[in-house]
Design an enzyme around this catalytic site. Structure first.
Site, PDB file in Angstrom:
ATOM      1  N   SER A  43       0.858  -1.190   0.000  1.00  0.00           N
ATOM      2  CA  SER A  43       0.000   0.000   0.000  1.00  0.00           C
ATOM      3  C   SER A  43       0.887   1.230   0.000  1.00  0.00           C
ATOM      4  O   SER A  43       2.059   1.164   0.411  1.00  0.00           O
ATOM      5  CB  SER A  43      -0.876  -0.006   1.262  1.00  0.00           C
ATOM      6  OG  SER A  43      -1.506   1.250   1.451  1.00  0.00           O
ATOM      7  N   TYR A  85      -3.205  -1.151  10.052  1.00  0.00           N
ATOM      8  CA  TYR A  85      -3.078  -1.314   8.600  1.00  0.00           C
ATOM      9  C   TYR A  85      -1.721  -0.808   8.138  1.00  0.00           C
ATOM     10  O   TYR A  85      -1.031  -1.459   7.344  1.00  0.00           O
ATOM     11  CB  TYR A  85      -4.205  -0.566   7.889  1.00  0.00           C
ATOM     12  CG  TYR A  85      -4.247  -0.795   6.400  1.00  0.00           C
ATOM     13  CD1 TYR A  85      -4.869  -1.920   5.873  1.00  0.00           C
ATOM     14  CD2 TYR A  85      -3.663   0.107   5.513  1.00  0.00           C
ATOM     15  CE1 TYR A  85      -4.913  -2.148   4.509  1.00  0.00           C
ATOM     16  CE2 TYR A  85      -3.699  -0.108   4.142  1.00  0.00           C
ATOM     17  CZ  TYR A  85      -4.328  -1.239   3.647  1.00  0.00           C
ATOM     18  OH  TYR A  85      -4.363  -1.459   2.288  1.00  0.00           O
TER      19      TYR A  85
END
Length: 198
Positions: free
Chosen positions: A142, A155
């Site tokens: 990400s 996350y």
């Protein structure tokens, strides 16, 4: 588009979102697709959509966080159906809340889903790739692998770990002909970003 005819690609977390889009794209390039997820209904729906587009599709319903289950599923597929030439480690989840209020169980769950799955599936598939002397592994990281983000501490930690482990296994498995890379997407319109977009 790179031709993938004659190749079989396993994409984890591919019944929806980025995983399904990757499966559709790889099928369009000629690959046979192995869909994965925990929800058999979603997997069946995703397989039907790809099949209607002319893709060759198999489904493996397993929880990517369960090491033993993953190994059994991958070994079984390799023995009964054929080689997995490409692995995309895409399974992941998101949870947003301020760090001071972040539930411990959610922090642990995100790490297991986003990081342990990469280890579990990567190891199971790579053992076969190493024996053949070739294979491709793509881990979905990400942009938060490089940024802190806001209200997403677990996350961010997990995707930073995905980027780190990608570098490590690329160093280690390259000698066996296994090519390992990561893709770090930005914000996509998926279930994981719905709350943020709203």
């Amino acid at each position: 588009m790179l031709p993938l005819h004659g190749k079989t690609a396993l994409i984890t977390g591919s019944s929806q979102g980025i995983g399904f889009a990757l499966a559709r794209g790889m099928a369009a390039a000629g690959a046979s697709i192995v869909l994965n997820g925990r929800d058999t209904t979603k997997l069946s729906d995703a397989a039907s959509k790809l099949t209607s587009d002319g893709a060759t599709v198999n489904s493996l319903a397993f929880d990517a966080t369960d090491h033993g289950v993953v190994k059994a599923a991958v070994d079984g597929f390799e023995q009964e159906t054929g080689a997995i030439d490409i692995l995309v480690n895409n399974a992941g989840m998101q949870f947003r809340t301020p760090l001071e209020d972040f539930p411990e169980d959610k922090f642990t769950q995100l790490l297991a889903t986003n990081v342990s799955s990469v280890f579990n599936v990567g190891q199971a598939v790579a053992r076969h790739m190493i024996g053949r002397g070739e294979g491709k592994i793509i881990n979905i990281a990400s942009m938060l692998s490089f940024q802190g983000g806001v209200r997403v501490p677990s996350y961010t930690a997990s995707k930073s770990a995905v980027m780190g482990v990608t570098r490590a296994i690329a160093n280690e498995w390259g000698q066996y002909g296994v090519n390992v890379n990561a893709i770090a997407p930005g914000y996509m319109a998926t279930n994981n970003t719905q709350a943020l977009r709203e």
